[in-house]
Design a protein around this motif. Sequence first.
Motif, PDB file in Angstrom:
ATOM      1  N   GLY A  37       0.814  -1.197   0.000  1.00 17.67           N
ATOM      2  CA  GLY A  37       0.000   0.000   0.000  1.00 17.67           C
ATOM      3  C   GLY A  37       0.854   1.255   0.000  1.00 17.67           C
ATOM      4  N   VAL A  38       0.297   2.328  -0.541  1.00 14.18           N
ATOM      5  CA  VAL A  38       0.972   3.625  -0.625  1.00 14.18           C
ATOM      6  C   VAL A  38       0.019   4.696  -0.120  1.00 14.18           C
ATOM      7  N   ILE A  39       0.483   5.479   0.848  1.00 14.33           N
ATOM      8  CA  ILE A  39      -0.304   6.566   1.427  1.00 14.33           C
ATOM      9  C   ILE A  39       0.500   7.852   1.281  1.00 14.33           C
ATOM     10  N   ILE A  40      -0.025   8.782   0.491  1.00 13.98           N
ATOM     11  CA  ILE A  40       0.682  10.034   0.232  1.00 13.98           C
ATOM     12  C   ILE A  40       0.124  11.119   1.145  1.00 13.98           C
ATOM     13  N   GLY A  41       0.993  11.684   1.967  1.00 15.39           N
ATOM     14  CA  GLY A  41       0.607  12.768   2.842  1.00 15.39           C
ATOM     15  C   GLY A  41       0.997  14.114   2.260  1.00 15.39           C
ATOM     16  N   ASP A  42       0.943  15.150   3.088  1.00 15.74           N
ATOM     17  CA  ASP A  42       1.264  16.500   2.621  1.00 15.74           C
ATOM     18  C   ASP A  42       2.724  16.632   2.213  1.00 15.74           C
ATOM     19  N   ASP A  43       3.599  16.024   3.016  1.00 18.57           N
ATOM     20  CA  ASP A  43       5.033  16.215   2.790  1.00 18.57           C
ATOM     21  C   ASP A  43       5.803  14.930   2.552  1.00 18.57           C
ATOM     22  N   SER A  44       5.177  13.778   2.827  1.00 20.50           N
ATOM     23  CA  SER A  44       5.915  12.518   2.718  1.00 20.50           C
ATOM     24  C   SER A  44       4.953  11.370   2.455  1.00 20.50           C
ATOM     25  N   VAL A  45       5.520  10.185   2.314  1.00 18.27           N
ATOM     26  CA  VAL A  45       4.785   8.989   1.901  1.00 18.27           C
ATOM     27  C   VAL A  45       4.965   7.895   2.947  1.00 18.27           C
ATOM     28  N   MET A  46       3.887   7.161   3.212  1.00 21.67           N
ATOM     29  CA  MET A  46       3.934   5.949   4.027  1.00 21.67           C
ATOM     30  C   MET A  46       3.720   4.745   3.121  1.00 21.67           C
ATOM     31  N   ILE A  47       4.535   3.727   3.304  1.00 23.83           N
ATOM     32  CA  ILE A  47       4.403   2.463   2.584  1.00 23.83           C
ATOM     33  C   ILE A  47       3.864   1.417   3.554  1.00 23.83           C
ATOM     34  N   VAL A  48       2.957   0.579   3.076  1.00 18.58           N
ATOM     35  CA  VAL A  48       2.419  -0.519   3.879  1.00 18.58           C
ATOM     36  C   VAL A  48       2.837  -1.827   3.228  1.00 18.58           C
ATOM     37  N   GLU A  49       3.743  -2.543   3.847  1.00 21.20           N
ATOM     38  CA  GLU A  49       4.347  -3.808   3.401  1.00 21.20           C
ATOM     39  C   GLU A  49       5.539  -3.543   2.479  1.00 21.20           C
ATOM     40  N   ALA A  50       6.630  -4.242   2.758  1.00 21.12           N
ATOM     41  CA  ALA A  50       7.900  -3.914   2.112  1.00 21.12           C
ATOM     42  C   ALA A  50       8.219  -4.733   0.867  1.00 21.12           C
ATOM     43  N   GLN A  51       7.562  -5.893   0.673  1.00 24.59           N
ATOM     44  CA  GLN A  51       7.943  -6.901  -0.320  1.00 24.59           C
ATOM     45  C   GLN A  51       9.102  -7.764   0.212  1.00 24.59           C
ATOM     46  N   ALA A  52       9.421  -8.821  -0.540  1.00 23.91           N
ATOM     47  CA  ALA A  52      10.353  -9.836  -0.040  1.00 23.91           C
ATOM     48  C   ALA A  52      11.820  -9.455  -0.192  1.00 23.91           C
ATOM     49  N   THR A  53      12.137  -8.613  -1.154  1.00 28.95           N
ATOM     50  CA  THR A  53      13.535  -8.257  -1.411  1.00 28.95           C
ATOM     51  C   THR A  53      13.618  -6.797  -1.827  1.00 28.95           C
ATOM     52  N   PRO A  54      14.782  -6.188  -1.679  1.00 23.01           N
ATOM     53  CA  PRO A  54      14.947  -4.830  -2.192  1.00 23.01           C
ATOM     54  C   PRO A  54      14.654  -4.719  -3.693  1.00 23.01           C
ATOM     55  N   ARG A  55      14.952  -5.771  -4.451  1.00 23.05           N
ATOM     56  CA  ARG A  55      14.662  -5.727  -5.890  1.00 23.05           C
ATOM     57  C   ARG A  55      13.174  -5.559  -6.137  1.00 23.05           C
ATOM     58  N   LEU A  56      12.341  -6.320  -5.437  1.00 25.21           N
ATOM     59  CA  LEU A  56      10.897  -6.169  -5.592  1.00 25.21           C
ATOM     60  C   LEU A  56      10.418  -4.833  -5.036  1.00 25.21           C
ATOM     61  N   LEU A 149       0.830  12.493   8.584  1.00 19.00           N
ATOM     62  CA  LEU A 149       1.644  12.848   7.424  1.00 19.00           C
ATOM     63  C   LEU A 149       1.216  14.255   7.021  1.00 19.00           C
ATOM     64  N   GLY A 150       1.738  15.243   7.730  1.00 16.47           N
ATOM     65  CA  GLY A 150       1.186  16.593   7.608  1.00 16.47           C
ATOM     66  C   GLY A 150      -0.192  16.604   8.241  1.00 16.47           C
ATOM     67  N   ARG A 151      -1.205  16.994   7.493  1.00 15.12           N
ATOM     68  CA  ARG A 151      -2.571  17.004   8.010  1.00 15.12           C
ATOM     69  C   ARG A 151      -3.260  15.653   7.864  1.00 15.12           C
ATOM     70  N   ARG A 152      -2.683  14.736   7.097  1.00 13.11           N
ATOM     71  CA  ARG A 152      -3.341  13.443   6.878  1.00 13.11           C
ATOM     72  C   ARG A 152      -3.092  12.531   8.073  1.00 13.11           C
ATOM     73  N   ARG A 153      -4.178  12.098   8.662  1.00 15.11           N
ATOM     74  CA  ARG A 153      -4.118  11.191   9.814  1.00 15.11           C
ATOM     75  C   ARG A 153      -4.141   9.743   9.332  1.00 15.11           C
ATOM     76  N   VAL A 154      -3.287   8.927   9.910  1.00 20.44           N
ATOM     77  CA  VAL A 154      -3.238   7.503   9.602  1.00 20.44           C
ATOM     78  C   VAL A 154      -3.248   6.741  10.927  1.00 20.44           C
ATOM     79  N   ASP A 155      -4.225   5.864  11.107  1.00 16.56           N
ATOM     80  CA  ASP A 155      -4.335   5.044  12.317  1.00 16.56           C
ATOM     81  C   ASP A 155      -3.826   3.637  12.014  1.00 16.56           C
ATOM     82  N   ILE A 156      -2.950   3.153  12.870  1.00 18.12           N
ATOM     83  CA  ILE A 156      -2.398   1.799  12.731  1.00 18.12           C
ATOM     84  C   ILE A 156      -2.924   0.995  13.916  1.00 18.12           C
ATOM     85  N   LEU A 157      -3.623  -0.098  13.626  1.00 18.99           N
ATOM     86  CA  LEU A 157      -4.447  -0.766  14.630  1.00 18.99           C
ATOM     87  C   LEU A 157      -4.154  -2.258  14.699  1.00 18.99           C
ATOM     88  N   HIS A 158      -4.168  -2.786  15.912  1.00 18.71           N
ATOM     89  CA  HIS A 158      -4.189  -4.234  16.105  1.00 18.71           C
ATOM     90  C   HIS A 158      -5.592  -4.598  16.553  1.00 18.71           C
TER      91      HIS A 158
END
Length: 316
Positions: A37-56, A149-158
Amino acid sequence: MTKAFASQGDMDEKKISFTEVGEGLFAFTAEGDPNTGVIIGDDSVMIVEAQATPRLARKVIDCVRSVTDKPISHLVLTHYHAVRVLGASAYGARDIIMSDVAAAMVEERGQEDWDSEFGRFPRLFQGHEEIPGLTRPTVTFSDRMTVYLGRRRVDILHLGRAHTAGDAVVWVPDQEVMFTGDIVEFHSACYCGDGHFADWPETLAQIAAYEPRAIAPGRGDALLGEDAVAQALENTADFVRSTYRPVARVVARGGSLREAWEAVRDACDPKFSDYAIYEHCLPFNVARAYDEARGIDTPRVWTAERDQQMWAALQG
């Protein structure tokens, strides 16, 4: 000779899709391979899940750069599995976030999981030489945390146990979009080898209570609209129930792991045999369901050796 796992012969490249699931929100998908997943905020980006390798991971980054030049500041890992976390170094994120349970599982079983998954899924680990080692979080949380992410709120939940004991989801309230990790799948088998069958449906109900307009699942296409979301939640719950219930009946009568395997095939093949990674997941799902039905609450650690022992037992 025991035949190979289905995934060991799956070496075809998958078609990548990059789907907008909300304003400034994207799902990177690839025909049943692990999603990001990709979440674009005002000034930066959050990624959700990294993939298996740097190549991917760099394939994800190429897609991100097609829509924004903002730096990647945060990486959320919904659980500890190697195919989700070992590409983390490519992003250069300031913060790597996991639940505290998932972080503990990295220490408890991360290396064994890496070795096991490397043997099961060779295509996903092409370029593995670049992996610097186990991915550990820089930030952990217990039940929930909020990132701005600036004004964008992101909640991370268990929200509860499901695919693993430490699963997290990511909720973006301004768009009512959720990134669920492998708690929810779409037209892809659930991998339940480290799962909690009894808890999984309730965790899905917790997701449904947010009434998301869209979901980026762990595998499969992005789910856009309330109808698609509801269908995916029900299909995932049906997959989990249809796997566990036949095994529980076999265990109740003192039956064997092989009998459980045959009972699950009878119940699940007619409904799910065309799902991505179905044949790969099935033996691990049956083995874990067999353990849970016998009262083993904590999933046993998968190792490359245990993989082969289980598979040989199922093949008779």
